[in-house]
Design a protein around this motif. Structure first.
Motif, PDB file in Angstrom:
ATOM      1  N   ASP A 155      38.138  43.449  39.692  1.00  0.00           N
ATOM      2  CA  ASP A 155      37.642  42.125  40.060  1.00  0.00           C
ATOM      3  C   ASP A 155      36.662  41.592  39.019  1.00  0.00           C
ATOM      4  O   ASP A 155      36.732  40.417  38.627  1.00  0.00           O
ATOM      5  N   ILE A 156      35.763  42.462  38.570  1.00  0.00           N
ATOM      6  CA  ILE A 156      34.751  42.030  37.602  1.00  0.00           C
ATOM      7  C   ILE A 156      35.392  41.705  36.258  1.00  0.00           C
ATOM      8  O   ILE A 156      35.125  40.657  35.658  1.00  0.00           O
ATOM      9  N   GLY A 157      36.260  42.600  35.782  1.00  0.00           N
ATOM     10  CA  GLY A 157      36.924  42.376  34.501  1.00  0.00           C
ATOM     11  C   GLY A 157      37.814  41.152  34.523  1.00  0.00           C
ATOM     12  O   GLY A 157      37.844  40.371  33.566  1.00  0.00           O
ATOM     13  N   ALA A 158      38.534  40.955  35.624  1.00  0.00           N
ATOM     14  CA  ALA A 158      39.424  39.800  35.742  1.00  0.00           C
ATOM     15  C   ALA A 158      38.627  38.505  35.802  1.00  0.00           C
ATOM     16  O   ALA A 158      39.014  37.496  35.205  1.00  0.00           O
ATOM     17  N   TYR A 159      37.501  38.533  36.498  1.00  0.00           N
ATOM     18  CA  TYR A 159      36.687  37.316  36.628  1.00  0.00           C
ATOM     19  C   TYR A 159      36.147  36.868  35.271  1.00  0.00           C
ATOM     20  O   TYR A 159      36.305  35.704  34.878  1.00  0.00           O
ATOM     21  N   PHE A 160      35.520  37.791  34.549  1.00  0.00           N
ATOM     22  CA  PHE A 160      34.875  37.409  33.294  1.00  0.00           C
ATOM     23  C   PHE A 160      35.887  37.115  32.182  1.00  0.00           C
ATOM     24  O   PHE A 160      35.697  36.176  31.403  1.00  0.00           O
ATOM     25  N   SER A 161      36.957  37.895  32.104  1.00  0.00           N
ATOM     26  CA  SER A 161      37.957  37.619  31.068  1.00  0.00           C
ATOM     27  C   SER A 161      38.728  36.345  31.386  1.00  0.00           C
ATOM     28  O   SER A 161      39.036  35.544  30.488  1.00  0.00           O
ATOM     29  N   GLY A 162      39.030  36.138  32.649  1.00  0.00           N
ATOM     30  CA  GLY A 162      39.730  34.917  33.039  1.00  0.00           C
ATOM     31  C   GLY A 162      38.887  33.684  32.811  1.00  0.00           C
ATOM     32  O   GLY A 162      39.387  32.640  32.366  1.00  0.00           O
ATOM     33  N   LYS A 163      37.591  33.792  33.103  1.00  0.00           N
ATOM     34  CA  LYS A 163      36.704  32.651  32.950  1.00  0.00           C
ATOM     35  C   LYS A 163      36.447  32.338  31.477  1.00  0.00           C
ATOM     36  O   LYS A 163      36.381  31.171  31.080  1.00  0.00           O
ATOM     37  N   SER A 164      36.315  33.369  30.643  1.00  0.00           N
ATOM     38  CA  SER A 164      35.987  33.153  29.235  1.00  0.00           C
ATOM     39  C   SER A 164      37.210  32.825  28.382  1.00  0.00           C
ATOM     40  O   SER A 164      37.122  32.054  27.429  1.00  0.00           O
ATOM     41  N   ILE A 165      38.364  33.397  28.729  1.00  0.00           N
ATOM     42  CA  ILE A 165      39.578  33.192  27.931  1.00  0.00           C
ATOM     43  C   ILE A 165      40.457  32.098  28.519  1.00  0.00           C
ATOM     44  O   ILE A 165      40.979  31.238  27.802  1.00  0.00           O
ATOM     45  N   GLY A 166      40.617  32.124  29.836  1.00  0.00           N
ATOM     46  CA  GLY A 166      41.484  31.121  30.479  1.00  0.00           C
ATOM     47  C   GLY A 166      42.939  31.395  30.165  1.00  0.00           C
ATOM     48  O   GLY A 166      43.393  32.534  30.117  1.00  0.00           O
ATOM     49  N   GLY A 167      43.695  30.328  29.935  1.00  0.00           N
ATOM     50  CA  GLY A 167      45.100  30.495  29.585  1.00  0.00           C
ATOM     51  C   GLY A 167      46.029  30.301  30.759  1.00  0.00           C
ATOM     52  O   GLY A 167      45.635  29.810  31.825  1.00  0.00           O
ATOM     53  N   PRO A 168      47.299  30.701  30.585  1.00  0.00           N
ATOM     54  CA  PRO A 168      48.327  30.468  31.611  1.00  0.00           C
ATOM     55  C   PRO A 168      48.001  31.170  32.931  1.00  0.00           C
ATOM     56  O   PRO A 168      47.435  32.271  32.944  1.00  0.00           O
ATOM     57  N   LYS A 169      48.391  30.517  34.007  1.00  0.00           N
ATOM     58  CA  LYS A 169      48.207  31.087  35.346  1.00  0.00           C
ATOM     59  C   LYS A 169      49.365  32.028  35.659  1.00  0.00           C
ATOM     60  O   LYS A 169      50.482  31.848  35.194  1.00  0.00           O
ATOM     61  N   ILE A 170      49.090  33.026  36.488  1.00  0.00           N
ATOM     62  CA  ILE A 170      50.144  33.963  36.890  1.00  0.00           C
ATOM     63  C   ILE A 170      51.051  33.327  37.937  1.00  0.00           C
ATOM     64  O   ILE A 170      52.272  33.304  37.790  1.00  0.00           O
ATOM     65  N   ALA A 171      50.445  32.838  38.996  1.00  0.00           N
ATOM     66  CA  ALA A 171      51.209  32.215  40.089  1.00  0.00           C
ATOM     67  C   ALA A 171      50.360  31.105  40.688  1.00  0.00           C
ATOM     68  O   ALA A 171      49.749  31.289  41.747  1.00  0.00           O
ATOM     69  N   PRO A 172      50.298  29.961  40.021  1.00  0.00           N
ATOM     70  CA  PRO A 172      49.415  28.881  40.487  1.00  0.00           C
ATOM     71  C   PRO A 172      49.736  28.366  41.879  1.00  0.00           C
ATOM     72  O   PRO A 172      48.868  27.848  42.568  1.00  0.00           O
ATOM     73  N   GLY A 173      50.987  28.538  42.315  1.00  0.00           N
ATOM     74  CA  GLY A 173      51.343  28.094  43.656  1.00  0.00           C
ATOM     75  C   GLY A 173      50.757  28.962  44.743  1.00  0.00           C
ATOM     76  O   GLY A 173      50.666  28.554  45.898  1.00  0.00           O
ATOM     77  N   ILE A 174      50.354  30.189  44.388  1.00  0.00           N
ATOM     78  CA  ILE A 174      49.784  31.113  45.366  1.00  0.00           C
ATOM     79  C   ILE A 174      48.276  31.247  45.186  1.00  0.00           C
ATOM     80  O   ILE A 174      47.508  31.134  46.129  1.00  0.00           O
ATOM     81  N   SER A 175      47.865  31.506  43.950  1.00  0.00           N
ATOM     82  CA  SER A 175      46.440  31.677  43.650  1.00  0.00           C
ATOM     83  C   SER A 175      46.138  30.965  42.339  1.00  0.00           C
ATOM     84  O   SER A 175      46.343  31.534  41.255  1.00  0.00           O
ATOM     85  N   PRO A 176      45.656  29.737  42.397  1.00  0.00           N
ATOM     86  CA  PRO A 176      45.506  28.914  41.191  1.00  0.00           C
ATOM     87  C   PRO A 176      44.461  29.397  40.196  1.00  0.00           C
ATOM     88  O   PRO A 176      44.440  28.933  39.062  1.00  0.00           O
ATOM     89  N   LYS A 177      43.605  30.332  40.586  1.00  0.00           N
ATOM     90  CA  LYS A 177      42.553  30.809  39.685  1.00  0.00           C
ATOM     91  C   LYS A 177      42.977  32.016  38.852  1.00  0.00           C
ATOM     92  O   LYS A 177      42.328  32.346  37.862  1.00  0.00           O
ATOM     93  N   LYS A 178      44.034  32.702  39.237  1.00  0.00           N
ATOM     94  CA  LYS A 178      44.416  33.949  38.574  1.00  0.00           C
ATOM     95  C   LYS A 178      45.184  33.667  37.280  1.00  0.00           C
ATOM     96  O   LYS A 178      46.198  32.975  37.292  1.00  0.00           O
ATOM     97  N   THR A 179      44.701  34.228  36.171  1.00  0.00           N
ATOM     98  CA  THR A 179      45.345  34.045  34.867  1.00  0.00           C
ATOM     99  C   THR A 179      45.834  35.389  34.335  1.00  0.00           C
ATOM    100  O   THR A 179      45.375  36.458  34.764  1.00  0.00           O
ATOM    101  N   TRP A 180      46.752  35.323  33.373  1.00  0.00           N
ATOM    102  CA  TRP A 180      47.222  36.539  32.722  1.00  0.00           C
ATOM    103  C   TRP A 180      46.098  37.213  31.956  1.00  0.00           C
ATOM    104  O   TRP A 180      46.026  38.450  31.904  1.00  0.00           O
ATOM    105  N   ALA A 181      45.228  36.417  31.360  1.00  0.00           N
ATOM    106  CA  ALA A 181      44.075  36.987  30.650  1.00  0.00           C
ATOM    107  C   ALA A 181      43.182  37.755  31.607  1.00  0.00           C
ATOM    108  O   ALA A 181      42.654  38.828  31.277  1.00  0.00           O
ATOM    109  N   GLY A 182      43.010  37.202  32.821  1.00  0.00           N
ATOM    110  CA  GLY A 182      42.212  37.891  33.816  1.00  0.00           C
ATOM    111  C   GLY A 182      42.836  39.208  34.247  1.00  0.00           C
ATOM    112  O   GLY A 182      42.143  40.214  34.416  1.00  0.00           O
TER     113      GLY A 182
END
Length: 270
Positions: A155-182
């Motif tokens: 959770d911690i690694g996904a939050y900080f990497s997702g927030k700092s890197i961003g990029g494509p979403k994994i499944a925006p229709g289900i969870s719009p905040k989750k990214t591949w970078a996260g």
């Protein structure tokens, strides 16, 4: 299309952090002390999770089948905590059949019957997995602690990497905040914490446990997606408002439940 999710406010992050700091030590203490303290924690968690699932299905106004779900899961875990594990599977199957038939035919609600029965099966088996892992092995504390560390570090690694890197979403229709970078950041974080854990405990090969941690991070994220799908299905933001800054207990342990189930199955098979 879902609106772009807003960044958490600093006050929200503070509340989330304080909640984690307050809840973390009692959980770790119960896991360390083992039975009966860990048993009580898991039974109580199962009761809360069942209530949250029923609340989602009924959109907060729980009817009789929902309360049957709560009583069934609490009873199954209580029996298991007292050592009556041989009754778990037949009792679970009996409760599931009764719940489905009553909701499907007496209430004439086939969709609701499916979701309530799914909740009974999923929550019972996943919480039982935690109970079994803690009590049925000489190194049960280390196993459960490792799972907790993997989920938290993911959770911690996904939050900080997702927030700092961003990029494509994994499944925006289900969870719009989750990214591949996260996801990758969570896997790296879980692998590192698992490697260090193995080095300190000496119970497992560090490389194998590191790779296992990375794989378990993916399972944790799948558990998160599963819960997000359920909330979207019932048009809910959180499973409840029980934990300030986090929502409900299900919001907090969705990844933990999925990971515990997989580790349990691996132990049963091997």
């Amino acid at each position: 299309m879902d609106p772009q999710p807003k960044r958490p406010k600093k006050s929200d992050l503070l509340v989330r952090s304080l909640s984690s700091i307050i809840l973390g030590p009692p959980v770790l203490a119960a896991v360390y002390l083992g039975s009966p303290y860990s048993d009580e924690l898991i039974v109580l968690s199962g009761l809360i999770l069942a209530w949250e699932w029923a609340s989602l299905c009924y959109r907060r106004k729980i009817e009789a089948p929902g309360w049957f779900l709560v009583v069934s899961i609490t009873g199954l875990l209580t029996l298991s905590a007292f050592g009556y594990t041989d009754f778990f599977v037949p009792a679970l199957l009996s409760c599931a059949i009764m719940l489905y038939l009553y909701t499907r035919f007496a209430n004439r609600k086939s969709d609701l019957a499916f979701w309530l029965t799914l909740g009974l099966g999923y929550l019972s088996v996943t919480t039982y997995s935690l109970l079994w892992l803690r009590n049925s092995s000489g190194n049960g504390f280390e196993i459960v602690l490792w799972i907790l560390l993997v989920v938290w570090s993911t959770d911690i690694g996904a939050y900080f990497s997702g927030k700092s890197i961003g990029g494509p979403k994994i499944a925006p229709g289900i969870s719009p905040k989750k990214t591949w970078a996260g996801l990758i950041g969570g896997m790296v974080s879980a692998a590192l914490i698992s490697y260090v854990f193995a080095e300190f405990t000496g119970l497992y090969n560090p490389l194998i446990l590191g790779l296992s941690g990375a794989g378990l991070a993916v399972i944790s994220q799948m558990g998160d997606f599963f819960e997000s799908h359920i909330k979207r299905r019932f048009d809910a933001k959180d499973s409840s408002n029980l934990i300030p800054g986090h929502g409900g207990l299900f919001d907090r342990v969705d990844g933990l439940l999925a990971c515990a189930l997989l580790v349990f199955l691996i132990h049963i098979v091997y």
